[in-house]
Design a protein around this motif. Structure first.
Motif, PDB file in Angstrom:
ATOM      1  N   CYS A  26       0.566  -1.172  -0.069  1.00 15.55           N
ATOM      2  CA  CYS A  26       0.113  -0.103   0.003  1.00 15.55           C
ATOM      3  C   CYS A  26       1.061   1.411   0.024  1.00 15.55           C
ATOM      4  CB  CYS A  26      -1.126   0.040   1.214  1.00 15.55           C
ATOM      5  SG  CYS A  26      -1.988   1.482   1.409  1.00 15.55           S
ATOM      6  N   GLU A  27       0.547   2.128  -0.882  1.00 16.13           N
ATOM      7  CA  GLU A  27       1.343   3.419  -0.953  1.00 16.13           C
ATOM      8  C   GLU A  27       1.087   4.268   0.235  1.00 16.13           C
ATOM      9  OE1 GLU A  27       0.308   5.028  -4.749  1.00 16.13           O
ATOM     10  OE2 GLU A  27       1.263   3.166  -5.624  1.00 16.13           O
ATOM     11  N   GLU A  28       0.045   4.125   0.944  1.00 16.04           N
ATOM     12  CA  GLU A  28      -0.531   5.010   2.107  1.00 16.04           C
ATOM     13  C   GLU A  28       0.397   4.260   3.455  1.00 16.04           C
ATOM     14  OE1 GLU A  28      -3.248   7.897   2.507  1.00 16.04           O
ATOM     15  OE2 GLU A  28      -2.428   7.405   0.458  1.00 16.04           O
ATOM     16  N   CYS A  29       0.107   3.057   3.618  1.00 19.81           N
ATOM     17  CA  CYS A  29       0.509   2.493   4.925  1.00 19.81           C
ATOM     18  C   CYS A  29       1.483   1.404   4.941  1.00 19.81           C
ATOM     19  CB  CYS A  29      -0.784   2.235   5.677  1.00 19.81           C
ATOM     20  SG  CYS A  29      -1.445   0.626   5.256  1.00 19.81           S
ATOM     21  N   PHE A  30       1.903   0.964   3.553  1.00 20.01           N
ATOM     22  CA  PHE A  30       2.946  -0.013   3.476  1.00 20.01           C
ATOM     23  C   PHE A  30       2.184  -1.395   3.741  1.00 20.01           C
ATOM     24  CE2 PHE A  30       5.478   3.717   4.215  1.00 20.01           C
ATOM     25  CZ  PHE A  30       6.132   3.919   2.863  1.00 20.01           C
ATOM     26  N   GLY A  31       1.040  -1.432   4.040  1.00 17.26           N
ATOM     27  CA  GLY A  31       0.273  -2.659   4.326  1.00 17.26           C
ATOM     28  C   GLY A  31       0.281  -3.574   3.069  1.00 17.26           C
ATOM     29  N   PRO A  32       0.160  -5.055   3.150  1.00 13.93           N
ATOM     30  CA  PRO A  32       0.353  -5.842   2.300  1.00 13.93           C
ATOM     31  C   PRO A  32      -1.149  -5.731   1.488  1.00 13.93           C
ATOM     32  CG  PRO A  32      -0.086  -7.036   4.457  1.00 13.93           C
ATOM     33  CD  PRO A  32       0.201  -5.611   4.610  1.00 13.93           C
ATOM     34  N   LEU A  33      -0.995  -6.274   0.153  1.00 15.96           N
ATOM     35  CA  LEU A  33      -2.182  -5.957  -0.755  1.00 15.96           C
ATOM     36  C   LEU A  33      -2.827  -7.500  -0.915  1.00 15.96           C
ATOM     37  CD1 LEU A  33      -1.046  -3.397  -3.347  1.00 15.96           C
ATOM     38  CD2 LEU A  33      -2.196  -2.982  -1.336  1.00 15.96           C
ATOM     39  N   GLU A  34      -4.109  -7.504  -1.392  1.00 13.37           N
ATOM     40  CA  GLU A  34      -4.808  -8.870  -1.593  1.00 13.37           C
ATOM     41  C   GLU A  34      -5.490  -8.661  -2.839  1.00 13.37           C
ATOM     42  OE1 GLU A  34      -6.731 -10.758   1.561  1.00 13.37           O
ATOM     43  OE2 GLU A  34      -8.328  -9.165   1.697  1.00 13.37           O
ATOM     44  N   VAL A  35      -5.736  -9.613  -3.525  1.00 10.01           N
ATOM     45  CA  VAL A  35      -6.779  -9.470  -4.857  1.00 10.01           C
ATOM     46  C   VAL A  35      -8.153  -9.602  -4.516  1.00 10.01           C
ATOM     47  CG1 VAL A  35      -7.101 -10.820  -7.025  1.00 10.01           C
ATOM     48  CG2 VAL A  35      -4.832 -10.591  -6.121  1.00 10.01           C
ATOM     49  N   ILE A  36      -8.843  -8.768  -5.077  1.00 14.21           N
ATOM     50  CA  ILE A  36     -10.379  -8.794  -4.774  1.00 14.21           C
ATOM     51  C   ILE A  36     -11.035  -9.013  -6.235  1.00 14.21           C
ATOM     52  CG2 ILE A  36     -12.444  -7.390  -4.187  1.00 14.21           C
ATOM     53  CD1 ILE A  36     -10.521  -7.806  -2.024  1.00 14.21           C
ATOM     54  N   TYR A  37     -11.873 -10.144  -6.194  1.00 13.81           N
ATOM     55  CA  TYR A  37     -12.493 -10.630  -7.420  1.00 13.81           C
ATOM     56  C   TYR A  37     -13.810 -10.194  -7.705  1.00 13.81           C
ATOM     57  CZ  TYR A  37      -8.643 -13.911  -7.429  1.00 13.81           C
ATOM     58  OH  TYR A  37      -7.442 -14.551  -7.659  1.00 13.81           O
ATOM     59  N   ASP A  38     -14.435  -9.802  -8.744  1.00 10.22           N
ATOM     60  CA  ASP A  38     -15.683  -9.356  -8.999  1.00 10.22           C
ATOM     61  C   ASP A  38     -16.542 -10.798  -8.907  1.00 10.22           C
ATOM     62  OD1 ASP A  38     -17.829  -8.412  -9.840  1.00 10.22           O
ATOM     63  OD2 ASP A  38     -17.341  -7.496 -11.987  1.00 10.22           O
ATOM     64  N   ILE A  39     -16.730 -11.140  -7.795  1.00 14.09           N
ATOM     65  CA  ILE A  39     -17.620 -12.252  -7.499  1.00 14.09           C
ATOM     66  C   ILE A  39     -18.847 -12.418  -8.477  1.00 14.09           C
ATOM     67  CG2 ILE A  39     -19.017 -13.485  -6.122  1.00 14.09           C
ATOM     68  CD1 ILE A  39     -15.728 -14.304  -5.373  1.00 14.09           C
ATOM     69  N   ASP A  40     -19.661 -11.355  -8.417  1.00 17.09           N
ATOM     70  CA  ASP A  40     -20.934 -11.139  -9.194  1.00 17.09           C
ATOM     71  C   ASP A  40     -20.806 -11.790 -10.804  1.00 17.09           C
ATOM     72  OD1 ASP A  40     -22.072 -10.766  -7.003  1.00 17.09           O
ATOM     73  OD2 ASP A  40     -22.337  -8.579  -7.354  1.00 17.09           O
ATOM     74  N   SER A  41     -19.669 -11.348 -11.349  1.00 16.69           N
ATOM     75  CA  SER A  41     -19.171 -11.444 -12.834  1.00 16.69           C
ATOM     76  C   SER A  41     -18.738 -12.970 -12.981  1.00 16.69           C
ATOM     77  CB  SER A  41     -18.163 -10.576 -13.404  1.00 16.69           C
ATOM     78  OG  SER A  41     -17.149 -10.848 -13.065  1.00 16.69           O
ATOM     79  N   ILE A  42     -18.566 -13.723 -11.960  1.00 15.09           N
ATOM     80  CA  ILE A  42     -18.014 -15.087 -12.102  1.00 15.09           C
ATOM     81  C   ILE A  42     -19.085 -16.099 -12.203  1.00 15.09           C
ATOM     82  CG2 ILE A  42     -16.583 -17.026 -11.152  1.00 15.09           C
ATOM     83  CD1 ILE A  42     -14.909 -14.772  -9.716  1.00 15.09           C
ATOM     84  N   ASN A  43     -18.735 -16.631 -13.308  1.00 14.81           N
ATOM     85  CA  ASN A  43     -19.970 -17.638 -13.613  1.00 14.81           C
ATOM     86  C   ASN A  43     -19.274 -19.031 -13.920  1.00 14.81           C
ATOM     87  OD1 ASN A  43     -22.263 -18.802 -14.592  1.00 14.81           O
ATOM     88  ND2 ASN A  43     -22.509 -18.000 -16.637  1.00 14.81           N
ATOM     89  N   ILE A  44     -19.260 -19.830 -12.786  1.00 18.70           N
ATOM     90  CA  ILE A  44     -18.815 -21.165 -13.002  1.00 18.70           C
ATOM     91  C   ILE A  44     -19.663 -22.342 -12.081  1.00 18.70           C
ATOM     92  CG2 ILE A  44     -16.266 -21.241 -13.415  1.00 18.70           C
ATOM     93  CD1 ILE A  44     -15.864 -21.205 -10.491  1.00 18.70           C
ATOM     94  N   SER A  45     -19.702 -23.307 -12.516  1.00 15.05           N
ATOM     95  CA  SER A  45     -20.899 -24.251 -11.951  1.00 15.05           C
ATOM     96  C   SER A  45     -19.802 -25.610 -11.789  1.00 15.05           C
ATOM     97  CB  SER A  45     -21.915 -24.821 -12.956  1.00 15.05           C
ATOM     98  OG  SER A  45     -21.216 -25.444 -13.964  1.00 15.05           O
ATOM     99  N   LYS A  46     -20.296 -26.394 -10.631  1.00 15.48           N
ATOM    100  CA  LYS A  46     -19.532 -27.621 -10.476  1.00 15.48           C
ATOM    101  C   LYS A  46     -19.303 -28.552 -11.740  1.00 15.48           C
ATOM    102  CE  LYS A  46     -21.800 -27.273  -5.891  1.00 15.48           C
ATOM    103  NZ  LYS A  46     -22.837 -27.743  -4.896  1.00 15.48           N
ATOM    104  N   PRO A  47     -20.264 -28.937 -12.508  1.00 15.91           N
ATOM    105  CA  PRO A  47     -20.064 -29.939 -13.628  1.00 15.91           C
ATOM    106  C   PRO A  47     -19.239 -29.206 -14.565  1.00 15.91           C
ATOM    107  CG  PRO A  47     -22.384 -29.269 -13.307  1.00 15.91           C
ATOM    108  CD  PRO A  47     -21.878 -28.546 -12.283  1.00 15.91           C
ATOM    109  N   VAL A  48     -18.978 -27.883 -14.660  1.00 14.49           N
ATOM    110  CA  VAL A  48     -17.963 -27.270 -15.525  1.00 14.49           C
ATOM    111  C   VAL A  48     -16.735 -27.312 -15.010  1.00 14.49           C
ATOM    112  CG1 VAL A  48     -16.986 -25.181 -16.566  1.00 14.49           C
ATOM    113  CG2 VAL A  48     -19.524 -25.391 -16.748  1.00 14.49           C
TER     114      VAL A  48
END
Ligand SMILES: *Cc1c(COP(=O)(O)O)cnc(C)c1O
Ligand SMILES: [Zn+2]
Length: 416
Positions: A26-48
């Motif tokens: 982080c440029e502000e506080c030097f904290g570690p960054l993590e990846v955030i996904y756009d969960i609503d746009s993810i379209n996967i199913s168990k069979p796939v």
């Protein structure tokens, strides 16, 4: 193929968000960054997912790569979830599974983060890659760099197990053996990343790198028939794997690939380097670094764990536990696992088994509870621990009379 599912990089401390670029703090506080996904746009199913190839890239919608043509895949992941009836019987428990990550391409779970980080390094056009390693990441990074055709520089403490160092060198990596601890090697690698603009997978590619590790628990859920386990025992060094498992479980729940989440996370450390376990037992919010780690579980010998406080929080949030094991208990754990289930683990795996045994005996894990134990590295990488076994090897002359007089045949063979 374009993959636009990454929403942002988010600071784990101040929650400021950044576009998913070549940054790791982080440029502000030097904290570690993590990846955030756009969960609503993810379209996967168990069979796939089930229809896809049996590597961790079957979960690619939840991995942080934009360009799928950059995937460097040696076949990491989709390792067996082995039900352990013999070991369960000895420990007097009902349901035990081993997640056997010893069978990954380079012999440890580190192939998971390495395949993601090297693919991402290609996407970022780094001209060289590398890592700071307690041993296993060295080989995993070197092997994936070899397949990617990238030069690789590995920073290790100079007392790292020979097998691990030579394995990394065989893949063509340049080995920098630092006279000091893992934390010293890590500092030097960070400087190299900054000064030379190298992709050091667990430093300046870290937000992406750590995403690979969560696939271990995606697989566990899928292999249990799309549900989360009751308890999962995780060997802990920096705490990155444990945090990734917790993140992965939450993502699967959010995508409704599992229903509910009651999994208890159980962190396992060697006694000679157990800052996270100590904080847990002392009910402290802070982690106090271990100056000089002393343990045979070298892959877990990280005195100042980068993800320590987050791992501690995840354990507490899951109503989980943390426990340590002595070197003697670790070796017993390794032997017990090999002799009952045919799985040859390195000390980190022994730590998980030793902690399982302790918590069953103390009643902290009920005998009728289900447990998944992560066995994260192969015993071939630390053979020297077993050198005493060489004394029990018996030589014979190449004839039957010499064989039939051997005491070791015991009562098993009938003759005469
Ligand atoms: C690196 C490693 C771990 C722990 O990983 P962290 O993410 O650093 O906690 C566990 N087992 C093995 C064999 C490892 O190499
Ligand atoms: Zn911040």
């Amino acid at each position: 193929m374009k993959n636009g599912r990454i929403k942002a990089l988010k600071c784990r401390e101040c929650e400021r968000e950044y576009p998913p670029a070549k940054i790791h703090a982080c440029e502000e506080c030097f904290g570690p960054l993590e990846v955030i996904y756009d969960i609503d746009s993810i379209n996967i199913s168990k069979p796939v997912i089930e229809a896809r190839s049996k590597t961790l890239w079957r979960y690619r919608e939840l991995l942080p790569l934009e360009d799928e043509t950059k995937i460097i895949d040696l076949g990491a992941g989709f390792t067996p979830l082995q039900e352990c009836r013999r070991l369960a019987e000895i420990l007097k428990m009902k349901k035990l599974y081993i997640k056997n990550d010893t069978v990954n391409p380079t012999g440890s779970f580190k192939d998971r983060p390495a395949t993601v980080a090297i693919s991402k390094s290609l996407e970022f056009r780094f001209r060289a890659v590398g890592c700071a390693s307690t041993g296993n990441l060295a080989a995993a990074t070197a092997a994936h760099a070899a397949l990617a055709g990238l030069p690789c520089y590995v920073f290790i403490p100079s007392n790292t197990e020979r097998g691990k160092v030579l394995q990394a060198a065989a893949y063509g990596a340049k080995i920098v053996a630092v006279r000091g601890t893992y934390d010293d090697a890590n500092r030097l690698a960070a400087q190299a990343a900054y000064e030379f603009d190298w992709g050091i997978v667990n430093i300046n590619v870290r937000p992406y790198y750590v995403e690979g590790s969560k696939t271990i628990v995606f697989e566990v859920c899928e292999q249990l028939g799309w549900r989360a386990p009751e308890n999962i025992i995780i060997p802990v060094g920096s705490g990155a794997l444990l945090c990734a498992i917790w993140r992965g479980l939450k993502q699967f729940r959010e995508l409704e690939l599992i229903n509910g989440l009651k999994t208890r996370l159980i962190g396992a450390q060697p006694e000679g380097c157990s800052p996270i376990v100590k904080a847990f037992k002392d009910n402290s919010e802070d982690i106090f670094p271990v100056e000089k780690p002393e343990t045979i579980a070298k892959s877990l010998a990280i005195g100042d764990p980068g993800d320590g406080i987050y791992a501690l929080r995840a354990i507490k949030e899951s109503r989980g536990l943390a426990e340590h094991a002595t070197d003697k208990e670790i070796i017993e754990g390794m032997r017990l696992l090999a002799k009952t289930e045919g799985i040859f683990a390195e000390p980190a795996g022994g730590v998980a088994i030793a902690v399982l045994k302790k918590l069953i005996e103390s009643g902290d894990i009920g005998r009728d509870e289900e447990v998944v134990c992560c066995v994260t590295g192969s015993g071939f990488k630390s053979l020297e621990i077993f050198s005493a076994d060489a004394a029990s090897i018996i030589e014979v002359e190449p004839n039957f009379s010499s064989l039939k007089n051997l005491a070791m045949l015991g009562g098993i063979v009938k003759y005469g």
